[in-house]
Design a protein around this motif. Structure first.
Motif, PDB file in Angstrom:
ATOM      1  N   TRP A   1      19.678  -0.287   3.532  1.00 24.55           N
ATOM      2  CA  TRP A   1      19.341  -1.515   4.251  1.00 24.55           C
ATOM      3  C   TRP A   1      18.897  -2.611   3.301  1.00 24.55           C
ATOM      4  N   GLY A   2      18.131  -2.247   2.284  1.00 27.66           N
ATOM      5  CA  GLY A   2      17.616  -3.239   1.345  1.00 27.66           C
ATOM      6  C   GLY A   2      16.824  -2.565   0.251  1.00 27.66           C
ATOM      7  N   LEU A   3      16.091  -3.367  -0.510  1.00 32.15           N
ATOM      8  CA  LEU A   3      15.283  -2.866  -1.618  1.00 32.15           C
ATOM      9  C   LEU A   3      13.903  -3.499  -1.576  1.00 32.15           C
ATOM     10  N   VAL A   4      12.907  -2.706  -1.953  1.00 32.92           N
ATOM     11  CA  VAL A   4      11.601  -3.252  -2.311  1.00 32.92           C
ATOM     12  C   VAL A   4      11.618  -3.392  -3.824  1.00 32.92           C
ATOM     13  N   SER A   5      11.503  -4.615  -4.308  1.00 32.10           N
ATOM     14  CA  SER A   5      11.628  -4.889  -5.735  1.00 32.10           C
ATOM     15  C   SER A   5      10.302  -5.418  -6.268  1.00 32.10           C
ATOM     16  N   CYS A   6       9.780  -4.768  -7.304  1.00 36.39           N
ATOM     17  CA  CYS A   6       8.486  -5.120  -7.890  1.00 36.39           C
ATOM     18  C   CYS A   6       8.716  -5.708  -9.279  1.00 36.39           C
ATOM     19  N   HIS A   7       8.168  -6.877  -9.538  1.00 34.77           N
ATOM     20  CA  HIS A   7       8.365  -7.581 -10.805  1.00 34.77           C
ATOM     21  C   HIS A   7       7.031  -7.748 -11.514  1.00 34.77           C
ATOM     22  N   GLY A   8       6.991  -7.385 -12.778  1.00 37.47           N
ATOM     23  CA  GLY A   8       5.804  -7.584 -13.589  1.00 37.47           C
ATOM     24  C   GLY A   8       6.103  -8.496 -14.763  1.00 37.47           C
ATOM     25  N   VAL A   9       5.323  -9.543 -14.921  1.00 38.89           N
ATOM     26  CA  VAL A   9       5.541 -10.479 -16.027  1.00 38.89           C
ATOM     27  C   VAL A   9       4.660 -10.147 -17.219  1.00 38.89           C
ATOM     28  N   SER A  10       3.782  -9.159 -17.058  1.00 37.57           N
ATOM     29  CA  SER A  10       2.930  -8.738 -18.167  1.00 37.57           C
ATOM     30  C   SER A  10       2.982  -7.223 -18.284  1.00 37.57           C
ATOM     31  N   ALA A  11       2.681  -6.709 -19.471  1.00 38.92           N
ATOM     32  CA  ALA A  11       2.746  -5.271 -19.727  1.00 38.92           C
ATOM     33  C   ALA A  11       1.568  -4.570 -19.069  1.00 38.92           C
ATOM     34  N   GLN A  12       1.851  -3.517 -18.338  1.00 41.06           N
ATOM     35  CA  GLN A  12       0.796  -2.722 -17.700  1.00 41.06           C
ATOM     36  C   GLN A  12       1.401  -1.389 -17.279  1.00 41.06           C
ATOM     37  N   GLN A  13       0.825  -0.292 -17.781  1.00 39.77           N
ATOM     38  CA  GLN A  13       1.347   1.028 -17.472  1.00 39.77           C
ATOM     39  C   GLN A  13       1.062   1.388 -16.014  1.00 39.77           C
ATOM     40  N   LEU A  14       2.058   1.947 -15.334  1.00 38.53           N
ATOM     41  CA  LEU A  14       1.908   2.382 -13.944  1.00 38.53           C
ATOM     42  C   LEU A  14       2.000   3.899 -13.912  1.00 38.53           C
ATOM     43  N   SER A  15       0.942   4.550 -13.464  1.00 40.19           N
ATOM     44  CA  SER A  15       0.911   6.008 -13.490  1.00 40.19           C
ATOM     45  C   SER A  15       1.936   6.594 -12.535  1.00 40.19           C
ATOM     46  N   TYR A  16       2.318   7.826 -12.811  1.00 41.70           N
ATOM     47  CA  TYR A  16       3.290   8.513 -11.969  1.00 41.70           C
ATOM     48  C   TYR A  16       2.743   8.694 -10.556  1.00 41.70           C
ATOM     49  N   SER A  17       1.443   9.011 -10.451  1.00 44.48           N
ATOM     50  CA  SER A  17       0.859   9.217  -9.121  1.00 44.48           C
ATOM     51  C   SER A  17       0.869   7.929  -8.310  1.00 44.48           C
ATOM     52  N   THR A  18       0.658   6.778  -8.966  1.00 50.01           N
ATOM     53  CA  THR A  18       0.718   5.501  -8.256  1.00 50.01           C
ATOM     54  C   THR A  18       2.134   5.224  -7.765  1.00 50.01           C
ATOM     55  N   ARG A  19       3.120   5.567  -8.609  1.00 49.63           N
ATOM     56  CA  ARG A  19       4.509   5.373  -8.172  1.00 49.63           C
ATOM     57  C   ARG A  19       4.826   6.258  -6.964  1.00 49.63           C
ATOM     58  N   LEU A  20       4.280   7.471  -6.945  1.00 56.41           N
ATOM     59  CA  LEU A  20       4.469   8.331  -5.780  1.00 56.41           C
ATOM     60  C   LEU A  20       3.820   7.715  -4.543  1.00 56.41           C
ATOM     61  N   ASN A  21       2.626   7.125  -4.728  1.00 57.65           N
ATOM     62  CA  ASN A  21       1.961   6.466  -3.601  1.00 57.65           C
ATOM     63  C   ASN A  21       2.798   5.308  -3.067  1.00 57.65           C
ATOM     64  N   ILE A  22       3.389   4.528  -3.976  1.00 56.52           N
ATOM     65  CA  ILE A  22       4.232   3.404  -3.565  1.00 56.52           C
ATOM     66  C   ILE A  22       5.430   3.915  -2.769  1.00 56.52           C
ATOM     67  N   HIS A  23       6.045   4.993  -3.247  1.00 57.82           N
ATOM     68  CA  HIS A  23       7.191   5.552  -2.520  1.00 57.82           C
ATOM     69  C   HIS A  23       6.771   6.019  -1.139  1.00 57.82           C
ATOM     70  N   SER A  24       5.571   6.601  -1.022  1.00 59.47           N
ATOM     71  CA  SER A  24       5.077   7.045   0.284  1.00 59.47           C
ATOM     72  C   SER A  24       4.907   5.864   1.227  1.00 59.47           C
ATOM     73  N   LEU A  25       4.394   4.747   0.712  1.00 61.52           N
ATOM     74  CA  LEU A  25       4.232   3.559   1.545  1.00 61.52           C
ATOM     75  C   LEU A  25       5.587   3.034   2.016  1.00 61.52           C
ATOM     76  N   VAL A  26       6.575   3.054   1.119  1.00 58.85           N
ATOM     77  CA  VAL A  26       7.916   2.578   1.492  1.00 58.85           C
ATOM     78  C   VAL A  26       8.518   3.479   2.565  1.00 58.85           C
ATOM     79  N   LYS A  27       8.351   4.802   2.429  1.00 57.34           N
ATOM     80  CA  LYS A  27       8.886   5.713   3.437  1.00 57.34           C
ATOM     81  C   LYS A  27       8.204   5.493   4.789  1.00 57.34           C
ATOM     82  N   LEU A  28       6.891   5.233   4.780  1.00 59.07           N
ATOM     83  CA  LEU A  28       6.196   4.934   6.027  1.00 59.07           C
ATOM     84  C   LEU A  28       6.734   3.645   6.635  1.00 59.07           C
TER      85      LEU A  28
END
Length: 688
Positions: free
Chosen positions: A277-304
């Motif tokens: 249907w579409g994409l959730v696209s996240c853009h970062g203009v500065s360097a910042q590490q994103l933990s694997y667990s946070t990425r899993l949380n984001i995926h859970s929010l998208v699935k909800l």
């Protein structure tokens, strides 16, 4: 968008469509990769940064047994994960420690090898971030509509991740993406809301990869990826990393991100009924590490959010059908004077124009016609009817929205409409009428975020490709020749109204033509008791028959069984081949089952792709054997285009003092068990 006749430009477009979407022999340096030969359990591939992540060099790992190189904590979890993968799991995630560092590992099959992607667990015990996630779950669950759901999703992801821009863009029929929701961290961030991005930005192979793996994460465009080194035993094979999260960055995509001013990004696919249907696209203009667990949380929010979007879509459909139901009650109100279909259209036509967002609605039969809305010439309407009968008389349905591709417009060039929704009215075989909605073409305005310049072609890895766009300056394009798309809800509603008009037509004929009372009553009986598509008994008739059989069994103490069957994965048939093909499959299956049944059995359509068989004088064992025989025969049939179609069967026998509803419910429960266990089987209810 700009078009070009340049051969080199067209070749560059084709090359880009075939370009790999990730570097195939490297991984991002935020984690490392190991691959093992599942037969010998030896490591056969290692990324060059293994020492930085696992504190073991490539030479210390290559061709060693996995249990010699990894911690006991990992090995104990890996054994269970591997078994789940063998049982059909797509991937497994392990959280483990080597005594000094915590890690996340993603494990999946690649061909006949097991790939292990490992990242250090950089997440901290952050109560504030946990509260963000809990609040986001609640906000998305409580969103009132689609727009609010997307807004809450974008805001929640931004708070969790620190991305400066989070947007949702929806694909159109040509796979261009339009930004329908956006959250930015500050006013200085460029706004993309309402802008469209060309389909070439996300070509077909990228879209297909999102079906395999819905997440794409790029940690830092400036960090060099780590090459994968392979054991001699694996050469010349290279691993397919489509299911992974560490896939190396495509140089062309990296340059595209830099041109947008992005340092990091993350994309998560949004699906509707298994369709992208579409994409959730996240853009970062500065360097910042994103933990694997946070990425899993984001995926859970998208699935909800995905589930909530489907629910809101269903709510909107229900509200639409409620409005349709109001009109249906007016059409079939027994207290009112019986009117001809033409007069019924006059009564309800203006309401339908608003409901279907149409310019005109017409009722066209051999003898008569009636139009509400725009005035359309009689000869034009009759040409439309003739063309519909010749080309779509069997399916009884035609939809169109494109003037330039419309076969109807070619056959009737004086027709001034781009959008057409036509549904047949099964009054009788000699006089097939049509209920037709018309829409004018509309000028669709695209606000593009940049464009592909005609001559922007360069050499890349020995081939000509289009350079990544370095300008995202907005420009506007007006597109004519289209009408809005007819939604599936509108199509189904039109079918219902056409059937109601057909019933109204029959009732009017009965009232008007007393001398043909017998013939008119037969037609009405057919409409009331027969399914319009398959021409077998409909649910109303089946419910009446089953009630009578239950009462007869109560009086005489005889056996009675029912068989409820459901066509397996029928939605895929409609999605892959179209509703015309799907309807034809239902017709052919109905004809076949009706021929295979015994003369004492009663067969009808229960709803959608479900059918019911009433088997009098039949105990549970015999009904189960009958169901199995039907299942095997059906599985051996071959359908044009579709091939094999299977069905699942639920069987139940009437118990003492049991109602018909309870009997059917038990058969439905048995059918549900078949679906849960894999379909194409027979399940027998053990009894009340």
């Amino acid at each position: 968008m700009p078009e070009s006749n340049s051969v080199s430009y067209q070749q560059a477009m084709e090359n880009c469509a075939r370009e790999p979407v990730h570097a195939p022999q490297c991984v991002q340096s935020i984690g490392c990769l190991l691959a093992i030969d599942i037969k010998g359990e030896h490591i056969v591939a290692v990324s060059e940064n293994s020492e930085a992540i696992l504190r073991r060099s490539v030479n210390e790992l290559m061709e060693k047994r996995l249990d010699e190189c990894m911690s006991d904590d990992f090995i104990s979890q890996f054994s269970d994960a591997r078994q789940r993968l063998k049982n059909g799991s797509e991937h497994e995630i392990l959280a483990w420690s080597d005594g000094q560092q915590d890690f996340f590992s993603r494990v999946y099959f690649s061909q006949s090898w097991l790939v292990i992607e490992t990242e250090p667990d950089s997440a901290t015990s952050d109560l504030k971030r946990s509260c963000y996630f809990d609040r986001a779950l609640l906000d998305i669950s409580n969103a009132k509509n689609v727009e609010q759901t997307m807004q809450k999703l974008c805001q929640a992801i931004a708070e969790l991740s620190g991305y400066e821009r989070v947007l949702v863009y929806k694909f159109d029929d040509d796979w261009n993406g339009r930004v329908v929701c956006e959250h930015t961290a500050c006013e200085a961030i460029e706004q993309y809301i309402g802008l469209s991005f060309p389909a070439s930005d996300i070509p077909s192979q990228v879209r297909e990869l999102y079906r395999v793996n819905p997440i794409r994460y790029i940690a830092d465009v400036d960090t060099e990826d780590a090459m994968i080194r392979y054991a001699d035993s694996l050469s010349p094979t290279r691993l397919d990393l489509s299911l992974g999260t560490l896939r190396g960055k495509s140089p062309i995509h990296t340059e595209y991100m830099k041109n947008m001013g992005l340092q990091r990004s993350m994309s998560v696919a949004l699906f509707d009924q298994n369709q992208l249907w579409g994409l959730v696209s996240c853009h970062g203009v500065s360097a910042q590490q994103l933990s694997y667990s946070t990425r899993l949380n984001i995926h859970s929010l998208v699935k909800l959010a995905e589930q909530r979007l489907m629910l809101h879509k269903q709510f909107e459909a229900d509200r639409f059908f409620d409005r349709v139901e109001e009109s249906r009650k007016a059409l079939l109100d027994r207290k009112r004077e019986i009117k001809s279909p033409q007069h019924l259209l006059e009564d309800e036509g203006d309401y339908w124009l608003t409901l279907f967002e149409a310019s005109a609605v017409a009722l066209i039969t051999t003898q008569t016609h009636r139009v509400v809305g725009d005035d359309i010439d009689v000869s034009t309407l009759q040409k439309v009817r003739v063309w519909l009968n010749e080309n779509h008389g069997v399916t009884g349905l035609f939809t169109e929205r494109d003037c330039r591709l419309s076969e109807l417009r070619q056959a009737v060039p004086e027709l001034p409409y781009c959008g057409v929704l036509a549904v047949s009215m099964p009054v009788d075989k000699r006089n097939q009428g049509w209920l037709v909605f018309f829409r004018q073409q509309e000028t669709e305005v695209f606000r593009w975020a940049g464009s592909l310049e005609k001559g922007d072609v360069r050499e890349y890895q020995g081939r000509q490709v289009l350079s990544p766009r370095n300008s995202f300056k907005q420009w506007q394009q007006n597109v004519d020749g289209y009408a809005p798309v007819w939604t599936s809800v509108q199509v189904e509603a039109a079918k219902t109204l056409a059937e109601d008009l057909a019933i109204g037509a029959s009732a009017f004929q009965i009232e008007k033509l007393n001398q043909e009372l017998t013939e008119a009553n037969e037609r009405l009986e057919h409409l009331v008791h027969t399914d319009a598509l398959t021409q077998v008994w409909n649910r109303y008739h089946m419910e009446q028959t089953l009630e009578e059989e239950v009462k007869r069994c109560e009086r005489h103490g005889r056996n009675l069984s029912v068989i409820l069957l459901d066509i397996d994965h029928f939605k895929r048939v409609n999605d892959d081949y179209g509703h015309d093909v799907g309807d034809n499959v239902l017709k052919l299956i109905s004809e076949a089952l009706d021929k295979w049944l015994r003369s004492s059995d009663v067969f009808g359509r229960w709803g959608g792709e479900e059918f019911l068989i009433i088997a009098p004088e039949t105990d549970l064992e015999s009904a189960g054997l009958l169901a199995e025989r039907l299942r095997r025969r059906l599985a051996n049939l071959q359908f044009d285009k579709v091939g094999q179609v299977t069905a699942s069967f639920g069987v139940a026998e009437l118990s003492r003092s049991e109602s018909r509803n309870s009997l059917v419910k038990r058969a439905d429960n048995a059918l549900y068990q078949v679906k849960e266990s894999g379909r194409n089987s027979v399940e027998v209810s053990p009894g009340k």
